[in-house]
Design a protein around this motif. Structure first.
Motif, mmCIF file in Angstrom:
data_model
loop_
_atom_site.group_PDB
_atom_site.id
_atom_site.type_symbol
_atom_site.label_atom_id
_atom_site.label_comp_id
_atom_site.label_asym_id
_atom_site.label_seq_id
_atom_site.Cartn_x
_atom_site.Cartn_y
_atom_site.Cartn_z
ATOM 1 N N LEU A 4 0.838 -1.195 0.000
ATOM 2 C CA LEU A 4 0.000 0.000 0.000
ATOM 3 C C LEU A 4 0.878 1.252 0.000
ATOM 4 O O LEU A 4 1.816 1.349 0.783
ATOM 5 C CB LEU A 4 -0.909 0.010 1.238
ATOM 6 N N VAL A 5 0.540 2.201 -0.875
ATOM 7 C CA VAL A 5 1.196 3.508 -0.862
ATOM 8 C C VAL A 5 0.236 4.496 -0.213
ATOM 9 O O VAL A 5 -0.909 4.651 -0.644
ATOM 10 C CB VAL A 5 1.564 3.975 -2.283
ATOM 11 N N ILE A 6 0.707 5.160 0.853
ATOM 12 C CA ILE A 6 -0.113 6.110 1.595
ATOM 13 C C ILE A 6 0.443 7.517 1.370
ATOM 14 O O ILE A 6 1.596 7.798 1.686
ATOM 15 C CB ILE A 6 -0.110 5.802 3.109
ATOM 16 N N PHE A 7 -0.392 8.390 0.843
ATOM 17 C CA PHE A 7 0.010 9.768 0.581
ATOM 18 C C PHE A 7 -0.526 10.713 1.651
ATOM 19 O O PHE A 7 -1.700 10.636 2.025
ATOM 20 C CB PHE A 7 -0.559 10.247 -0.763
ATOM 21 N N LEU B 267 4.285 2.074 2.087
ATOM 22 C CA LEU B 267 5.189 3.151 1.724
ATOM 23 C C LEU B 267 4.431 4.459 1.915
ATOM 24 O O LEU B 267 3.365 4.652 1.343
ATOM 25 C CB LEU B 267 5.646 3.014 0.276
ATOM 26 N N VAL B 268 4.962 5.335 2.745
ATOM 27 C CA VAL B 268 4.328 6.621 3.030
ATOM 28 C C VAL B 268 5.057 7.734 2.289
ATOM 29 O O VAL B 268 6.285 7.795 2.303
ATOM 30 C CB VAL B 268 4.344 6.923 4.550
ATOM 31 N N VAL B 269 4.287 8.612 1.644
ATOM 32 C CA VAL B 269 4.863 9.781 0.979
ATOM 33 C C VAL B 269 4.495 11.002 1.811
ATOM 34 O O VAL B 269 3.318 11.326 1.976
ATOM 35 C CB VAL B 269 4.335 9.951 -0.452
ATOM 36 N N GLU B 270 5.504 11.675 2.349
ATOM 37 C CA GLU B 270 5.301 12.803 3.254
ATOM 38 C C GLU B 270 6.225 13.958 2.871
ATOM 39 O O GLU B 270 7.190 13.781 2.128
ATOM 40 C CB GLU B 270 5.607 12.390 4.708
ATOM 41 N N ASP B 271 5.918 15.132 3.420
ATOM 42 C CA ASP B 271 6.832 16.258 3.237
ATOM 43 C C ASP B 271 7.248 16.874 4.572
ATOM 44 O O ASP B 271 8.357 17.364 4.709
ATOM 45 C CB ASP B 271 6.215 17.330 2.339
ATOM 46 N N SER B 272 6.355 16.847 5.564
ATOM 47 C CA SER B 272 6.639 17.524 6.829
ATOM 48 C C SER B 272 7.484 16.664 7.769
ATOM 49 O O SER B 272 7.464 15.431 7.698
ATOM 50 C CB SER B 272 5.335 17.905 7.533
ATOM 51 N N THR B 273 8.198 17.329 8.656
ATOM 52 C CA THR B 273 9.001 16.629 9.659
ATOM 53 C C THR B 273 8.122 15.726 10.517
ATOM 54 O O THR B 273 8.465 14.567 10.784
ATOM 55 C CB THR B 273 9.728 17.645 10.564
ATOM 56 N N ASN B 274 6.969 16.254 10.947
ATOM 57 C CA ASN B 274 6.061 15.464 11.791
ATOM 58 C C ASN B 274 5.474 14.267 11.059
ATOM 59 O O ASN B 274 5.320 13.191 11.629
ATOM 60 C CB ASN B 274 4.932 16.361 12.313
ATOM 61 N N GLY B 275 5.154 14.459 9.790
ATOM 62 C CA GLY B 275 4.615 13.352 9.009
ATOM 63 C C GLY B 275 5.632 12.243 8.807
ATOM 64 O O GLY B 275 5.311 11.054 8.884
ATOM 65 N N ILE B 276 6.873 12.638 8.554
ATOM 66 C CA ILE B 276 7.955 11.662 8.381
ATOM 67 C C ILE B 276 8.171 10.881 9.677
ATOM 68 O O ILE B 276 8.294 9.651 9.663
ATOM 69 C CB ILE B 276 9.252 12.367 7.944
ATOM 70 N N LEU B 277 8.178 11.589 10.803
ATOM 71 C CA LEU B 277 8.345 10.921 12.102
ATOM 72 C C LEU B 277 7.200 9.948 12.361
ATOM 73 O O LEU B 277 7.414 8.842 12.864
ATOM 74 C CB LEU B 277 8.421 11.959 13.219
ATOM 75 N N ALA C 139 5.430 8.334 10.139
ATOM 76 C CA ALA C 139 5.630 7.161 9.284
ATOM 77 C C ALA C 139 6.681 6.226 9.860
ATOM 78 O O ALA C 139 6.513 4.994 9.877
ATOM 79 C CB ALA C 139 6.033 7.609 7.880
ATOM 80 N N LYS C 140 7.775 6.793 10.357
ATOM 81 C CA LYS C 140 8.834 5.955 10.914
ATOM 82 C C LYS C 140 8.426 5.346 12.249
ATOM 83 O O LYS C 140 8.789 4.201 12.549
ATOM 84 C CB LYS C 140 10.131 6.767 11.062
ATOM 85 N N HIS C 141 7.648 6.079 13.058
ATOM 86 C CA HIS C 141 7.121 5.510 14.306
ATOM 87 C C HIS C 141 6.177 4.337 14.003
ATOM 88 O O HIS C 141 6.009 3.443 14.838
ATOM 89 C CB HIS C 141 6.355 6.570 15.103
ATOM 90 N N ALA C 142 5.580 4.378 12.820
ATOM 91 C CA ALA C 142 4.682 3.293 12.406
ATOM 92 C C ALA C 142 5.448 2.139 11.769
ATOM 93 O O ALA C 142 4.843 1.147 11.343
ATOM 94 C CB ALA C 142 3.636 3.825 11.420
ATOM 95 N N ASP C 143 6.776 2.255 11.692
ATOM 96 C CA ASP C 143 7.638 1.236 11.069
ATOM 97 C C ASP C 143 7.324 1.049 9.596
ATOM 98 O O ASP C 143 7.297 -0.077 9.078
ATOM 99 C CB ASP C 143 7.526 -0.104 11.815
ATOM 100 N N MET C 144 7.076 2.170 8.910
ATOM 101 C CA MET C 144 6.792 2.138 7.481
ATOM 102 C C MET C 144 7.913 2.812 6.707
ATOM 103 O O MET C 144 8.622 3.675 7.240
ATOM 104 C CB MET C 144 5.463 2.849 7.191
ATOM 105 N N TYR C 145 8.086 2.431 5.456
ATOM 106 C CA TYR C 145 9.056 3.084 4.584
ATOM 107 C C TYR C 145 8.543 4.480 4.275
ATOM 108 O O TYR C 145 7.360 4.663 3.965
ATOM 109 C CB TYR C 145 9.230 2.291 3.281
ATOM 110 N N CYS C 146 9.424 5.475 4.333
ATOM 111 C CA CYS C 146 8.995 6.846 4.074
ATOM 112 C C CYS C 146 9.799 7.488 2.949
ATOM 113 O O CYS C 146 11.019 7.592 3.013
ATOM 114 C CB CYS C 146 9.096 7.694 5.333
ATOM 115 N N LEU C 147 9.073 7.927 1.934
ATOM 116 C CA LEU C 147 9.648 8.713 0.852
ATOM 117 C C LEU C 147 9.265 10.171 1.104
ATOM 118 O O LEU C 147 8.083 10.505 1.162
ATOM 119 C CB LEU C 147 9.082 8.256 -0.502
ATOM 120 N N ALA C 148 10.249 11.029 1.282
ATOM 121 C CA ALA C 148 9.982 12.443 1.566
ATOM 122 C C ALA C 148 10.048 13.255 0.274
ATOM 123 O O ALA C 148 10.992 13.127 -0.511
ATOM 124 C CB ALA C 148 10.992 12.988 2.566
#
Length: 220
Positions: free
Chosen positions: A6-9, A165-175, A177-186
């Protein structure tokens, strides 16, 4: 590709170029109290819920109104800007969504914005139907960097975090995604001041790198 990935935007700043509207509306509210503010002062709030945003702004600028009152004023300012200025897709979004759809990659949206506004934006810009699931932080009762919105999205879709796979731009969003143990593309938008995206697995200024092949490569 099988449907166990799943890709989550995120929406604001990833799918649509709306961050400037939020920052400008926040600046207008602060300046209405006679305070001096630069639009750059509000970049750090990107990715938060309105309650968290206005709690922070109230503290930072020592504003006399309550958080609830500031939220109302902020909403009015934001609605005015949305009505008077065009909202556009981020460059490369449409090609990315089309490519993922053609590759049978399931997609979802998980945003801190209210559900009503998410649906309005995605519908007006013609991309709502690309997403199998749309989730707002108001539905899960937690704001990024809390990972709950991503975990609930994955759970509702029936996939495990390691297949997201999470697509994020903000610092909080990236954190989040990583707290959720998901791959993050910024996504780093070259039109805005850079922010801390160091916790992401990969940073790009072109969303078109997100192809079915890329998803299959990183979500083994």
């Amino acid at each position: 590709m099988t449907d166990n990935r799943l890709v989550i935007f995120d929406m604001d700043g990833v799918l649509i170029d709306s961050e400037k509207f939020y920052m400008k509306s926040e600046q207008r509210v602060v300046e209405s109290f006679g305070k001096k503010a630069s639009i750059r002062d509000f970049r750090k709030y990107c990715g938060m819920t309105q309650t968290n945003i206005w709690s922070g702004i109230k503290s930072d600028f020592d504003l006399p109104k309550s958080v609830d009152e500031l939220k109302v004023q902020g909403k009015e300012s934001l609605e005015y800007l949305f009505e008077t200025e065009p909202v556009e897709l981020i460059s490369g979004v449409l090609e990315t969504l089309k490519g993922l759809k053609e590759g049978n990659v399931p997609m979802a949206v998980a945003s801190s914005t209210g559900k009503k506004l998410i649906l309005e934006h995605l519908t007006q810009l013609g991309i709502k139907d690309y997403f199998s699931l749309i989730k707002s932080a108001e539905e899960v009762g937690a704001s990024k960097p809390n990972p709950k919105i991503f975990l609930e999205t994955a759970k509702e879709f029936g996939v495990t975090p390691d297949k997201c796979l999470v697509v994020e731009d903000s610092t909080n969003g990236i954190l989040a995604a990583k707290h959720a143990d998901m791959y993050c593309l910024a996504f780093s938008n070259p039109e805005y001041d850079p922010i801390d995206q160091s916790k992401a697995d990969k940073i790009t200024d072109d969303l078109r790198v997100l192809t079915p092949k890329f998803v299959e490569m990183v979500l083994v």
